[in-house]
Write a protein that holds these residues in place. Structure first.
Motif, PDB file in Angstrom:
ATOM      1  N   ARG A  78       0.843  -1.205   0.000  1.00 39.11           N
ATOM      2  CA  ARG A  78       0.000   0.000   0.000  1.00 39.11           C
ATOM      3  C   ARG A  78       0.872   1.247   0.000  1.00 39.11           C
ATOM      4  NH1 ARG A  78      -3.567   0.080   5.142  1.00 39.11           N
ATOM      5  NH2 ARG A  78      -4.573  -1.736   4.214  1.00 39.11           N
ATOM      6  N   LYS A 134       2.378   1.864  -3.360  1.00 45.46           N
ATOM      7  CA  LYS A 134       1.345   2.417  -4.250  1.00 45.46           C
ATOM      8  C   LYS A 134       1.231   3.921  -4.020  1.00 45.46           C
ATOM      9  CE  LYS A 134      -1.910   2.240  -7.262  1.00 45.46           C
ATOM     10  NZ  LYS A 134      -1.468   1.951  -8.646  1.00 45.46           N
ATOM     11  N   THR A 135       1.324   4.306  -2.774  1.00 46.67           N
ATOM     12  CA  THR A 135       1.218   5.733  -2.451  1.00 46.67           C
ATOM     13  C   THR A 135       2.409   6.523  -2.984  1.00 46.67           C
ATOM     14  OG1 THR A 135      -0.206   5.371  -0.550  1.00 46.67           O
ATOM     15  CG2 THR A 135       1.108   7.375  -0.519  1.00 46.67           C
ATOM     16  N   GLU A 182       1.596   7.032  -6.601  1.00 45.31           N
ATOM     17  CA  GLU A 182       0.513   7.987  -6.872  1.00 45.31           C
ATOM     18  C   GLU A 182       0.906   9.432  -6.527  1.00 45.31           C
ATOM     19  OE1 GLU A 182      -3.414   6.926  -5.728  1.00 45.31           O
ATOM     20  OE2 GLU A 182      -3.434   5.385  -7.284  1.00 45.31           O
TER      21      GLU A 182
END
Lengths: 513, 513, 513
Positions: free
Chosen positions: C411, C414-415, C418
């Motif tokens: 996670r 992924k951040t 992004e």
């Protein structure tokens, strides 16, 4: 009822049922540990019911020094260790603990909030004048403190009133325009006066059903409040419990910086936030559980090894040999040569703690002129500044070398100069915006704080310049750079310039020299 | 292997080498201090390996009450002192400590995350339904709590989904325009659902090499997460370890405000920040090290002398005489008449903790209409509000007089009214901007939260009005004035007006009535 | 004078009067508790006066391990317990405590700040090179740390210098335009270099009147300072007392996150703020008073049950069985595969701690290109990243299962992806603004950080993207959403777009795809 023995109170009120009348009360006073003091008859009567009615404050008080000692004992302490400063404490108060009745029935004739309460003339709001009975020097010094005048310094200054109106006034849309309503008194009490102190006035009396039957209580405006400049029903100013909180009246609480955070944490005066990230604050956070916050006098290095707010600004400090490092003062500015809270520029401290009558060259109620120069006649001179600087540096020198302290101070004063210079640029831009009619300021009949451009200007001196100065004073790093510091100061200035130029067609987003 | 003696575990796993298989395990159980309870065979098996595999949580648990007592012992406590609320705890669980196996193998048939683990049907995600085996009342109350529904209340509300999309969606520049991509599920988990709770679903099984050889583990979406409204693989909602953190499951941790800070600190709900600068928070910070955070029931004044979040909103409180001041509740709104978190106005609490089906007069999934009036049928009535107010005030009255509490409450309710009025003005300006096409809102098919003007509007009710209300509720001073308070509320409103007027050529920076 | 006995110093300087000369000094050395070590003659001479001159630091030191032990004793400890890492500590230092003279007279020939002081060659600024005498490994590792190069990495990077100029430079209004003055050296010291470290250089000598008569002291630039990359008068870099603060040099202080807050709290690097609201931080705040912060090695679960900054990034950790969970490192990036502090994108850690010579494809001194791709040759490769990830995860796995850790890591990565994507969009908008002349950037000869539009762009990658990443790394919830998180990231991007479009007449407040 055992009324005079040294002992600890245990609860003993019997009720006739839920919400009913108390049938009878008794007190069981147990022989107790060292430190207990005899309570007066009157206080024992208070406790008999209030141990049930308000158990929290009774317990709070029971752990306090007020419950554990008597003024007579307190007067025995050697001068440096003494916590009472009055020489003439009334004989009638000397022999018992400082309990409910001792404070809440003092000076009844002065207190407009005095009511008859179970045969006593009791008042709700205990004030510095009451505390002064034993703590004369502290009360007197506090009264000469700018904080004691925080109510009037705000409310009696027409310029600052305009600021509060622009912030607290409800705005409604009427005929497509924003109209600001008069500020509701409760809103001022909830906002600015929460810290500055409210005006507590008696409006009448209300009767309430209690466990002891129907009783009368005063109806008060501006209540509750523990603001530093509270106007009290006995005509006095301030509240000792702003810092010596609630019924413990603890020197420990007052010496911890958390207490100061209540009013000194916002973007206008980020003292506590800066302290937290300073080396002093880091060490406090890491090691405070090993410190002695109750010792009087407070021994540098032994009782604590990094200062709190109180250490630098208030407390009586000695070294391990008993040499005085700093005298106690409740006139906090005794150790402050500069007022780094910009109005609108940083300046030497005002001579008179009541600042509402100061007028600058523009006729505004400010200690500085709009070009940054000080209103000299209202402010302390260089000699007094030097005296105060020496008072403060004596504390620094308890742990730091002269070259450390001087290097720090030079840098700090450079920062005062530079933040003032930036405020001047912002004020010049604001002046042009007023001239061009982009906003309506003091020249027209406008509130100088309410329009978008004006709000950018206010943030320049009220938030960013202050944050940078507090950061510099305590080496708080980021509050001088990114967190409301120079980043926002430079950004805000550029945005003001951009908006000034938007008045001219074809102006770019920003223009360079 | 000594499986039933009262003792403390010491580690005793032998490994065959780095990453290799365990040759054999043994447990050395030492006779230990008071408070130790017998561990079940199954739990001892868990511990034998996990003392090496995850030493941190084993130690955490070993210091917990769960390790020190048995349900049978816990049931012996007098009602006010009891920490378990279920009357029918299974006999098989009563005689041993509440260990690894007791929780991680409960209700295996309900748990889609159950896997075979060394001969046990073990699940990863322990849920309120598991905890309910012993803590029935707390689990049931929590389920009726608005927090337990935090996932669905966000995800099933189409309006709020638009808000999350406008915040969490990746924006890319395409043909000169910003395009917002669909939000990646992991991003929602990392953002809003971190507090609201994720949907934890089993996606399959993964095999991993362990010290005990190859083992299967469930593959979970939305994991890890300890959000308050987490959807669990057994169909239950929430996570007790949101507040009773990790494997200590400590009442002490849950009673300390730091725990609440995890989700209640941001500009939308600055409860913790306000508490810190409130007098309550100051006293907590200064004196907490002398408090007793473990006592049940929690004695006002004796165990603590200023409330934490839990004291006002959750805990069972008594006075020193054992009289109940407030009943324990895990349905936190039992003591809350108002919801001060504006959606978009402050309002009476909703009747049903699942708020996703509420619709206002405009058809929006909001508990208030755009003009500020409440959606009455969905919200509790005045009588229920009065009951909850009395519950809350009973706590206040533990330390404060009636006139203090009533004065404070009147002022607070005035602030609710005024912040709602300011939100209404902001909403009227926003409405005009939508009408004039300055932004595209609910009337067109636009997301009402994504454009610059809309973001200013959202901040009015989601940040500033909320901050002012929390500040008023706890006397947090600056959060009602400069720090996200009335200063920003008035500034933001004027900026909205300025942008509305920028649509008209020749408009000044701001115009006055 | 008792110079060699194991004992505790008590003060014994007599003064001839206020500000006068000391007539004579004596030392009273009392037999004392376990832990006291013999002080050298030289140190006893220092103490004799400094117990009066600077009582705070003397007390601080007296409670330190340096005062309580000798290097000879320290070398006796078993390897995992040892706090000194040099094998060849000079014999002359081994037998006495590590006192004033031991550190302040080391390597006098290297120290340009060495002065004659009562017959000793004393220097003011104790440096990592001095500390390295006993703590070789820590000093060497620290020197390979990006923090040790914080001065040069800022000051020798022409791009970052432009950033500091735009922030720290005084701006004045000249001929209607803002002109930025050169930054005053003291201002840089007060701002960025407060954390990065100043250049401490000897400018000469000053003579001061002391209690011992007139004495010479070095005049230093950039003093005081405890920044992590300070350039010292002996040519070394950094300051061990950045973290091991003042004269306690405490491992306890360094292990507590408050210490790190001094520089890692601002909007650019909100590590401490995120930690505070993370579950780790909640547990630390709630339970730290039961932890052992002094034990070496630091036992997971037993000494602490949630990590501090040091636990994850620095400390030697073992489990209760003595198995090493993580090796101590003062090269903090040993456990960091990613640099989440965006410059301007998050990227793999640089190979060389001196980053000032890195150039990207655009010729800018940045580790990433403006399109987000990394400057690969300057950054560690995937294999090294994998090694560091494993180092870090070993700590996580002390308390968490593999599926927890992997789920969290996925996670988090992924951040990173992004937030980098959002920075790219912001940079594309900025690029168009530069093209259209809305601001003057690297293409023209403009400072790319000083105009309003540019400041919005900087905040996108320096504040918001960083805040989201730190929040994701530690599950700090709100710092990824409302508090400088995705809310401000999306708002700022839309505002940039709005300003870009304002260049075109008739553009709406915002336009949608």
């Amino acid at each position: 009822m055992n009324t005079n023995g040294r002992g600890r109170l245990t609860r003993g009120c019997w009720r006739g049922g839920r919400g009913g009348l108390i049938l009878w009360c008794f007190l069981s006073v147990l022989p107790s540990a060292v430190g207990a003091a005899p309570h007066s008859d009157a206080t024992q009567e208070c406790l008999a019911c209030h141990v049930d009615a308000t158990p929290g404050i009774v317990s709070d008080w029971q752990r306090s020094r007020h419950a554990e000692t008597t003024p007579a004992d307190a007067l025995q302490a050697a001068p440096l260790h003494r916590k009472v400063s009055s020489e003439e404490i009334p004989q009638s108060l000397q022999g018992t603990s400082v309990g409910c009745a001792e404070c809440h029935t003092l000076n009844p004739q002065d207190h407009k909030d005095t009511v008859e309460h179970n045969g006593y003339s009791m008042h709700v709001v205990v004030t510095p004048r009451d505390c002064r009975t034993c703590h004369r020097q502290e009360a007197d010094q506090y009264g000469e403190n700018i904080m004691a005048h925080a109510y009037g310094n705000l409310v009696n200054n027409s310029l600052y009133v305009q600021l509060t109106e622009s912030i607290n006034g409800i705005q409604v849309l009427e005929s497509g325009r924003l109209k600001t309503a008069e500020v509701h008194p409760q809103t001022n009490d909830d906002a600015c006066l929460s810290c500055h102190g409210t005006r507590v006035e008696v409006q009448g009396t209300v009767s309430r059903e209690t466990d002891l039957g129907e009783m009368d209580f005063p109806v008060l405006t501006g209540w509750p409040n523990v603001g530093v400049g509270r106007l009290n029903p006995d005509g006095s100013k301030g509240s000792c419990s702003s810092c010596h909180a609630r019924h413990a009246f603890s020197i420990e609480v007052a010496r911890k910086p958390d207490t100061c955070s209540q009013c000194h944490k916002g973007p206008d005066v980020p003292a506590y936030k800066v302290y937290q990230v300073s080396k002093h604050g880091n060490i406090y956070a890491s090691q405070k559980d090993k410190w002695n916050f109750r010792n009087v006098p407070w021994v540098v290095g032994k009782d604590f090894n990094a200062p709190t707010c109180a250490a630098c600004h208030v407390s009586l400090l000695v070294d391990e040999g008993g040499n005085v490092v700093a005298q106690r003062t409740h006139r906090m500015n005794d150790r402050l040569p500069w007022r780094i809270f910009g109005l609108i520029y940083s300046h030497a401290h005002p001579k008179n703690p009541d600042t509402s009558s100061i007028r600058n060259a523009q006729g505004l109620a400010l200690p500085t002129n709009l070009d940054g120069s000080p209103v000299k006649e209202a402010l302390i001179d260089g000699e007094e500044q030097e005296r105060r600087r020496a008072n403060l540096h004596a504390v620094c020198l308890g742990c730091h070398s002269t070259s450390w302290v001087e290097g720090h101070w030079d840098r700090f004063q450079k920062t005062l100069e530079e933040t003032n210079r930036m405020t001047r640029t912002a004020t010049e831009i604001m002046g042009r915006a007023w001239e061009r009619g982009i906003a309506r300021g003091p020249g027209s009949d406008g509130n100088p704080f309410d329009e978008p451009m004006e709000k950018l200007w206010v943030e320049q001196w009220l938030f960013f310049a202050n944050s940078i100065r507090f950061s510099s004073a305590m080496m708080g790093s980021d509050y001088g750079v990114f967190d409301n510091g120079r980043w926002y100061q430079s950004k805000g200035l550029r945005e003001m310039m951009r908006r000034l130029e938007m008045g001219r067609p074809g102006a770019r987003d920003d223009e360079k020299p």
